[in-house]
Design a protein around this motif. Structure first.
Motif, short mmCIF file in Angstrom:
data_model
loop_
_atom_site.label_atom_id
_atom_site.label_comp_id
_atom_site.label_asym_id
_atom_site.label_seq_id
_atom_site.Cartn_x
_atom_site.Cartn_y
_atom_site.Cartn_z
N LYS A 1 -3.22 3.89 6.76
CA LYS A 1 -3.96 5.15 6.87
C LYS A 1 -3.16 6.35 6.35
O LYS A 1 -3.73 7.32 5.87
CB LYS A 1 -4.43 5.37 8.30
N LEU A 2 -1.83 6.26 6.43
CA LEU A 2 -1.00 7.37 5.99
C LEU A 2 -0.57 7.27 4.54
O LEU A 2 -0.08 8.25 3.97
CB LEU A 2 0.26 7.46 6.86
N ALA A 3 -0.74 6.10 3.92
CA ALA A 3 -0.12 5.82 2.61
C ALA A 3 -0.41 6.85 1.53
O ALA A 3 0.52 7.31 0.85
CB ALA A 3 -0.51 4.42 2.14
N PRO A 4 -1.67 7.26 1.28
CA PRO A 4 -1.89 8.25 0.22
C PRO A 4 -1.15 9.56 0.47
O PRO A 4 -0.63 10.17 -0.48
CB PRO A 4 -3.41 8.45 0.23
N VAL B 1 14.08 6.51 1.46
CA VAL B 1 13.36 5.46 2.17
C VAL B 1 11.95 5.92 2.55
O VAL B 1 11.69 7.12 2.68
CB VAL B 1 14.10 5.01 3.45
N ALA B 2 11.08 4.95 2.71
CA ALA B 2 9.77 5.14 3.34
C ALA B 2 9.55 3.89 4.17
O ALA B 2 8.90 2.94 3.76
CB ALA B 2 8.68 5.31 2.29
N ASN B 3 10.14 3.88 5.36
CA ASN B 3 10.26 2.67 6.18
C ASN B 3 9.77 2.90 7.60
O ASN B 3 9.71 4.03 8.08
CB ASN B 3 11.73 2.22 6.26
N GLY B 4 9.45 1.81 8.29
CA GLY B 4 9.18 1.86 9.73
C GLY B 4 7.84 2.45 10.09
O GLY B 4 7.74 3.22 11.05
N PHE B 5 6.77 2.04 9.41
CA PHE B 5 5.46 2.68 9.63
C PHE B 5 4.78 2.26 10.92
O PHE B 5 3.80 2.88 11.33
CB PHE B 5 4.56 2.46 8.42
N SER B 6 5.22 1.20 11.54
CA SER B 6 4.82 0.86 12.91
C SER B 6 3.31 0.67 13.08
O SER B 6 2.75 0.98 14.13
CB SER B 6 5.32 1.94 13.89
N GLY B 7 2.64 0.18 12.03
CA GLY B 7 1.20 -0.03 12.10
C GLY B 7 0.37 1.11 11.59
O GLY B 7 -0.86 1.04 11.57
N HIS B 8 1.01 2.20 11.14
CA HIS B 8 0.29 3.37 10.63
C HIS B 8 0.28 3.45 9.11
O HIS B 8 -0.24 4.40 8.54
CB HIS B 8 0.92 4.66 11.18
N GLY B 9 0.87 2.47 8.43
CA GLY B 9 1.12 2.60 6.99
C GLY B 9 -0.11 2.75 6.14
O GLY B 9 -0.14 3.60 5.24
N ILE C 1 0.82 -1.21 0.00
CA ILE C 1 0.00 0.00 0.00
C ILE C 1 0.86 1.26 0.00
O ILE C 1 0.52 2.25 -0.66
CB ILE C 1 -0.99 0.00 1.20
N VAL C 2 2.01 1.24 0.68
CA VAL C 2 2.88 2.43 0.70
C VAL C 2 3.59 2.59 -0.63
O VAL C 2 3.57 3.66 -1.25
CB VAL C 2 3.88 2.36 1.87
N GLY C 3 4.23 1.52 -1.11
CA GLY C 3 4.94 1.60 -2.39
C GLY C 3 4.02 1.92 -3.55
O GLY C 3 4.36 2.74 -4.42
N ALA C 4 2.83 1.31 -3.56
CA ALA C 4 1.88 1.58 -4.64
C ALA C 4 1.36 3.01 -4.57
O ALA C 4 1.12 3.64 -5.60
CB ALA C 4 0.71 0.59 -4.58
N ALA D 1 10.56 1.11 -0.28
CA ALA D 1 9.26 0.98 0.38
C ALA D 1 8.95 -0.49 0.59
O ALA D 1 7.84 -0.95 0.39
CB ALA D 1 8.17 1.64 -0.47
N ALA D 2 9.99 -1.23 1.00
CA ALA D 2 9.92 -2.69 1.04
C ALA D 2 9.34 -3.24 2.34
O ALA D 2 9.42 -4.45 2.58
CB ALA D 2 11.31 -3.27 0.81
N GLY D 3 8.74 -2.40 3.18
CA GLY D 3 8.08 -2.91 4.37
C GLY D 3 9.03 -3.71 5.25
O GLY D 3 10.15 -3.26 5.55
N PRO D 4 8.62 -4.92 5.69
CA PRO D 4 9.47 -5.71 6.59
C PRO D 4 10.80 -6.12 6.00
O PRO D 4 11.70 -6.55 6.73
CB PRO D 4 8.60 -6.95 6.88
N TRP D 5 10.95 -6.01 4.68
CA TRP D 5 12.20 -6.35 4.00
C TRP D 5 13.11 -5.13 3.81
O TRP D 5 14.13 -5.21 3.14
CB TRP D 5 11.90 -6.98 2.65
N CYS D 6 12.74 -4.00 4.42
CA CYS D 6 13.47 -2.75 4.18
C CYS D 6 14.93 -2.84 4.61
O CYS D 6 15.81 -2.28 3.95
CB CYS D 6 12.78 -1.58 4.87
N ASN D 7 15.20 -3.53 5.72
CA ASN D 7 16.57 -3.61 6.20
C ASN D 7 17.46 -4.36 5.21
O ASN D 7 18.65 -4.03 5.07
CB ASN D 7 16.62 -4.30 7.56
N GLN D 8 16.90 -5.35 4.52
CA GLN D 8 17.67 -6.11 3.54
C GLN D 8 18.09 -5.21 2.38
O GLN D 8 19.24 -5.26 1.93
CB GLN D 8 16.85 -7.30 3.03
#
Length: 411
Positions: free
Chosen positions: A366-369, A356-364, A14-17, A219-226
Motif C-alpha cells: 500500500k505504501l510502495a508508490p 535502504v528501503a527495508n522492514g515494511f512489516s506488512g505495509h509495503g 513492488i517496493v523496488g519496482a 529494496a531486497a525485502g526478506p533478503w535485506c539483511n544479507q
C-alpha cells in the motif's frame, strides 16, 4: 562485463519496482536487479495487497492515501495504455468493536488527510453488505465458551479503499520502468558490494558482472539483511523475515458483495479474491506474526492446517450463511518485520552511496508508490504527479522508534 547507472536498486518486488519507476520517470538512469526468475517471486506474490488508510500517524495515513491514489489511477500513473492491475474499490470496513465517538474521531482524522471515511451504524452495514454479521462480541474460537452475539455500535468505512492484484501491479511497474528507459534484470543475484574510497560504488553479480552506480538502494525485502551484511552495514534495527499465512475459499455469488474487512472480534481480515469468486482470509493477531524464518529461500509456503481451521471458523462467524463446504487453499509468504516499531526504515544509512528501503512489516504494497516517490524526489530533486509530501526523514534510519500502541500489521 560492467554497466553503469545513476542508481542500482536491489530487489524488483513492488517496493523496488516502485523506486525504479519513480526514478526512471524523472529521467534518472536506473538498473533494478532481482535474483528471482520473474516478477513477484518474493513477498509481493503472497501479498494481500490491501489498500487502506487507517493508521496511527497522519504521515502514514497520507502515504497510504497517496499510494491508493496511484493504484486508483493506475493507467495514468504508469503511463500504460492497458495495465494489468488497478484498484478494486470495494471499500474497507473496520469491525473493531468501537463506540461511535471513537469511530467518528478516527473518521475525522482520515478526512483531515484527504481520505473519504464514514461512521456507519449496523443497519448501514447490513444495507451495504447483507452477508456480514455486525456482532462485536469477541468470539472464542476454541468453542469452550458459549457465544452470545452483541451488535456493534459503529463501524469505520473507507469507501474508496480496496485491493489490487499484486503480481499484475508488479509486472506493470516493471513494464513502465522499461518504457521510461530503466532496466529491470532477473536471475541477477547480488553477491558483493563494490566500495571505492570508503563509499559504495555499485554491486557485483553472481555471474561476475559489475554494475557501477552513484547510489545503491537495498529494496531486497526478506533478503535485506544479507545485502546489508555484504555492505558491512549494521542498521541497529531488528528486521526479521516472518512467515505469514492466508487462506482462500469459495465465495458464493448469492451472498452479495464483500468489502475488505478488519475484524477484531475474531482476529481476521478478509477481502474478495479471484474477481469475487473467492474470499481471502488472514490474521490481524500479533501472535500470527511471530514465526521468524532463518532462510527466506527455505520456508513452508502453504498455510498450516490449524491456522486454516481457525481462520475459517472465524469467517463463518462473521458470515453466518456461508456454507461449510468446499476445499480451501492458501499461501504463506514473508513480511520483513521491523521489531522496534513495525514501520520501514528508508533512506541514507551513514554508509555513503548506500540507502535502504527495508522492514515494511506488512505495509509495503500500500505504501510502495509513495515510498518510490519519496526516494526519487530526494535523489533527483524533481517533483511530479502522484508525489507524496511526506519527508523521507519520517522513516529515517537514524530516527527514534515510532511509538505505536500495538506492534502488528494494524499499527
Amino acid at each position: 562485463m560492467t554497466r553503469s547507472a545513476d542508481v542500482v536498486v536491489v530487489g524488483a518486488g513492488i517496493v523496488g519496482a516502485s523506486i525504479a519507476y519513480q526514478l526512471a520517470r524523472r529521467g534518472a538512469s536506473v538498473v533494478a536487479l532481482d535474483k528471482g526468475r520473474g516478477p513477484a517471486e518474493g513477498s509481493t506474490g503472497a501479498s494481500s495487497s490491501i489498500c487502506r488508510c487507517r493508521y496511527t500517524y497522519p504521515e502514514v495515513v497520507r502515504l497510504a492515501f497517496h499510494g491508493q491514489t496511484a493504484y486508483g489511477n493506475w493507467a495514468e500513473f504508469t503511463g500504460l495504455a492497458e495495465p494489468r492491475s488497478g484498484l478494486e474499490r470495494v471499500g474497507v470496513l473496520w469491525m473493531m468493536g468501537e463506540d461511535s465517538d471513537k469511530v467518528e474521531a478516527d473518521a475525522d482524522k482520515l478526512r483531515s488527510q484527504g481520505v473519504e471515511a464514514e461512521n456507519l451504524g449496523p443497519g448501514d452495514v447490513n444495507d451495504l453488505f447483507p452477508a456480514l454479521s455486525t456482532c462485536a462480541e469477541p468470539f472464542d474460537l476454541t468453542g469452550e465458551e458459549e457465544h452470545q452475539c452483541r451488535e456493534g455500535a459503529a463501524f469505520l468505512f473507507e469507501s474508496n479503499g480496496g485491493y489490487a492484484d499484486p503480481v499484475s501491479a508488479n509486472q506493470d511497474l516493471i513494464e513502465a520502468t522499461r518504457a521510461r528507459g530503466g532496466e529491470v534484470l532477473f536471475d541477477s543475484r547480488v553477491t558483493g558490494v563494490i566500495e571505492e574510497s570508503g563509499r559504495v560504488a555499485g554491486v557485483l553479480l553472481a555471474d561476475g558482472e559489475e554494475i557501477s552506480a552513484g547510489l545503491t538502494v537495498n529494496a531486497a525485502g526478506p533478503w535485506c539483511n544479507q545485502l546489508n551484511a555484504l555492505a558491512g552495514l549494521d542498521l541497529s534495527w531488528t528486521l526479521t523475515p516472518t512467515r505469514v499465512q492466508t487462506v482462500y475459499r469459495t465465495w458464493p455469488k448469492g451472498l452479495g458483495p464483500l468489502p475488505v474487512g478488519a475484524d477484531s472480534s475474531t482476529g481476521i481480515y478478509f477481502r474478495p479474491e479471484s474477481r469475487g469468486s473467492q474470499v481471502l482470509v488472514g490474521s490481524v493477531l500479533p501472535e500470527d506474526e511471530e514465526e521468524v524464518v532463518a532462510d527466506p529461500d527455505d520456508f513452508k509456503r502453504v498455510p498450516d492446517a490449524d491456522f486454516t481451521e481457525m481462520k475459517l471458523a472465524a469467517l463463518h462467524h462473521r458470515v453466518p450463511d456461508l456454507e461449510a463446504r468446499g476445499m480451501p487453499t492458501g499461501i504463506a509468504g514473508l513480511y520483513t518485520i521491523n521489531r522496534e516499531d513495525v514501520h520501514p526504515v528508508v533512506g541514507p544509512t551513514g554508509l555513503e552511496g548506500f540507502w535502504v528501503a527495508n522492514g515494511f512489516s506488512g505495509h509495503g504494497f500500500k505504501l510502495a508508490p509513495a515510498i518510490g516517490s519519496m526516494i526519487a524526489q530526494e535523489v533527483t530533486g524533481e517533483q511530479g504527479d502522484f508525489d507524496t509530501d511526506v519527508p523521507m526523514s519520517f522513516f529515517g534510519v537514524d530516527r527514534e522508534p515510532i511509538q505505536v500502541a500495538v506492534k502488528h500489521v494494524l499499527a
